[in-house]
Design a protein around this motif. Structure first.
Motif, PDB file in Angstrom:
ATOM      1  N   UNK A 190       0.707  -1.273  -0.068  1.00 23.26           N
ATOM      2  CA  UNK A 190       0.007   0.015   0.031  1.00 23.26           C
ATOM      3  C   UNK A 190       0.822   1.306   0.118  1.00 23.26           C
ATOM      4  N   UNK A 191       0.490   2.261  -0.568  1.00 29.01           N
ATOM      5  CA  UNK A 191       1.048   3.490  -0.533  1.00 29.01           C
ATOM      6  C   UNK A 191       0.259   4.691  -0.437  1.00 29.01           C
ATOM      7  N   UNK A 192       0.597   5.621   0.191  1.00 30.26           N
ATOM      8  CA  UNK A 192      -0.397   6.951   0.467  1.00 30.26           C
ATOM      9  C   UNK A 192      -0.597   7.864  -0.956  1.00 30.26           C
ATOM     10  N   UNK A 193      -2.005   8.371  -0.717  1.00 28.62           N
ATOM     11  CA  UNK A 193      -2.479   9.140  -2.030  1.00 28.62           C
ATOM     12  C   UNK A 193      -2.625  10.482  -1.516  1.00 28.62           C
ATOM     13  N   UNK A 194      -2.100  11.226  -2.267  1.00 28.69           N
ATOM     14  CA  UNK A 194      -2.008  12.728  -1.974  1.00 28.69           C
ATOM     15  C   UNK A 194      -2.959  13.494  -3.222  1.00 28.69           C
ATOM     16  N   UNK A 195      -3.989  14.411  -2.841  1.00 28.53           N
ATOM     17  CA  UNK A 195      -4.594  14.906  -3.680  1.00 28.53           C
ATOM     18  C   UNK A 195      -4.413  16.427  -3.633  1.00 28.53           C
ATOM     19  N   UNK A 196      -4.576  17.189  -4.708  1.00 26.18           N
ATOM     20  CA  UNK A 196      -4.060  18.484  -4.932  1.00 26.18           C
ATOM     21  C   UNK A 196      -5.626  19.437  -4.583  1.00 26.18           C
ATOM     22  N   UNK A 197      -5.473  20.292  -3.510  1.00 25.56           N
ATOM     23  CA  UNK A 197      -6.889  21.043  -3.387  1.00 25.56           C
ATOM     24  C   UNK A 197      -6.788  22.184  -4.213  1.00 25.56           C
ATOM     25  N   UNK A 198      -8.063  22.751  -4.481  1.00 23.45           N
ATOM     26  CA  UNK A 198      -8.078  24.130  -5.162  1.00 23.45           C
ATOM     27  C   UNK A 198      -7.932  25.319  -4.102  1.00 23.45           C
ATOM     28  N   UNK A 199      -6.860  26.096  -4.209  1.00 25.69           N
ATOM     29  CA  UNK A 199      -6.781  27.153  -3.488  1.00 25.69           C
ATOM     30  C   UNK A 199      -7.209  28.556  -4.020  1.00 25.69           C
ATOM     31  N   UNK A 200      -7.953  28.399  -5.098  1.00 24.27           N
ATOM     32  CA  UNK A 200      -8.593  29.518  -5.664  1.00 24.27           C
ATOM     33  C   UNK A 200      -9.854  30.091  -5.183  1.00 24.27           C
ATOM     34  N   UNK A 201     -10.391  30.958  -5.408  1.00 22.99           N
ATOM     35  CA  UNK A 201     -11.596  31.277  -4.963  1.00 22.99           C
ATOM     36  C   UNK A 201     -12.827  30.445  -5.489  1.00 22.99           C
ATOM     37  N   UNK A 202     -12.588  29.743  -6.284  1.00 22.01           N
ATOM     38  CA  UNK A 202     -13.685  28.672  -6.857  1.00 22.01           C
ATOM     39  C   UNK A 202     -13.951  27.437  -6.146  1.00 22.01           C
ATOM     40  N   UNK A 215     -12.788  21.288  -3.421  1.00 22.61           N
ATOM     41  CA  UNK A 215     -12.467  20.705  -4.644  1.00 22.61           C
ATOM     42  C   UNK A 215     -11.030  20.044  -4.949  1.00 22.61           C
ATOM     43  N   UNK A 216     -11.005  19.067  -5.664  1.00 18.60           N
ATOM     44  CA  UNK A 216      -9.512  18.567  -6.174  1.00 18.60           C
ATOM     45  C   UNK A 216      -9.175  19.039  -7.451  1.00 18.60           C
ATOM     46  N   UNK A 217      -8.033  19.284  -7.621  1.00 23.14           N
ATOM     47  CA  UNK A 217      -7.626  19.645  -9.149  1.00 23.14           C
ATOM     48  C   UNK A 217      -6.482  18.696  -9.507  1.00 23.14           C
ATOM     49  N   UNK A 218      -6.393  18.700 -10.767  1.00 25.22           N
ATOM     50  CA  UNK A 218      -5.112  18.209 -11.538  1.00 25.22           C
ATOM     51  C   UNK A 218      -3.880  19.323 -11.525  1.00 25.22           C
ATOM     52  N   UNK A 219      -2.766  18.842 -10.762  1.00 22.11           N
ATOM     53  CA  UNK A 219      -1.628  19.677 -10.609  1.00 22.11           C
ATOM     54  C   UNK A 219      -1.259  20.336 -12.014  1.00 22.11           C
TER      55      UNK A 219
END
Length: 308
Positions: A190-202, A215-219
């Protein structure tokens, strides 16, 4: 324009095809909506938002606590089955040793009676029957063989002598399996998963909000991740990308776009989505179910009259 007589003729002794369709008979098809599909940011075990997500090599994502409890429960079950199997083998070995010991004891008794017994041995068959103590059908005396047969007699008409099938425990497998994909799974795989969060106003938009609260976005392309997108996770670092960016950049450059960590093509794992509670997911979003005549409407209780 006159209507067709076949759809209005309702005085038949049986239901027509159109009447059965109106009553809900036959195979019903329905396209699964958004509420029927598991979101990509939900655990495959608890169906809740991720908490310290871990991913297996096949792309199934779990909460850390959930998958650890699942693997621990499997280990306990394997240990319990292994103990039952060992106890069964020991019991079988003891029974075999007991049979061998009793057989040797009978052979020694027969040898001792033949060579050192006080009663002489005769070849007369009738005298042998009298010697063993059997004097006919009305005799109360039985031989040792008959006593053993009566003791081990199996008769289905007697509750005390009803035969029972022995419960056999096969040797269990010592491997743990993924609860979602049913393939072999080890804790260190098993390996950890890291999602990139949306830091913008949306990020607070309700339409793009996920179960994790933001919301999560593609980096790479900054596209909001949803169930409609195919997602790829890099097993070496755990960052999640959309499949287009992963195939266009990471697969060619062999480098993560977030942490610049080297990776191989086999390190790209496609995340599985949907399929929880329903057979249809991904491209198969149509559920089918066969219903009998009038199922759910109450009209199906009325059966057509039989011809006499």
């Amino acid at each position: 324009m006159p209507q067709r007589h076949s759809k209005n003729n309702n005085d038949l002794a049986f239901f027509t095809y159109d009447e059965k369709r109106k009553l809900g008979y036959g195979t019903q098809k329905e396209r699964l909506g958004k509420d029927s599909i598991k979101p990509f940011d939900a655990c495959c075990l608890c169906l809740k938002p991720f908490i310290n997500p871990l991913c297996c090599p096949k792309g199934h994502v779990f909460c850390k606590e959930c998958i650890l409890e699942c693997l621990l429960a499997q280990k306990k079950g394997i240990k319990r089955k292994l103990a039952a199997h060992c106890a069964q083998e020991k019991q079988q070995k003891d029974e075999e040793d007991e049979k061998l010991a009793s057989q040797k004891a009978r052979e020694l008794d027969a040898f001792d009676q033949q060579n050192h017994g006080a009663v002489p041995q005769y070849n007369d068959r009738n005298h042998a029957d009298d010697k063993n103590g059997f004097h006919g059908a009305n005799s109360v005396k039985t031989t040792s063989y008959e006593a053993e047969a009566l003791r081990t007699m199996k008769a289905f008409w007697l509750p005390s002598a009803t035969p029972e099938a022995p419960v056999r425990f096969d040797a269990p497998s010592t491997d743990t399996f993924c609860p979602e994909g049913k393939e072999k799974l080890r804790l260190k795989s098993l390996f950890p998963v890291h999602f990139t969060g949306d830091d913008s106003g949306d990020g607070g938009n309700k339409k793009s909000k996920t179960l994790m609260g933001s919301s999560c976005i593609c980096p790479s392309c900054k596209v909001t991740l949803t169930n409609t997108l195919s997602l790829v996770v890099v097993s070496t670092c755990g960052h999640v990308f959309c499949k287009k960016c992963a195939d266009r950049f990471i697969a060619k450059d062999k480098l993560c776009l977030v942490c610049n960590k080297e990776c191989k093509e086999k390190s790209l794992v496609n995340l599985e989505k949907g399929g929880t509670g329903f057979a249809g997911h991904d491209d198969n979003l149509e559920a089918t179910d066969f219903k009998h005549l009038g199922s759910g409407s109450g009209l199906g209780l009325v059966r057509p009259a039989m011809k006499t």
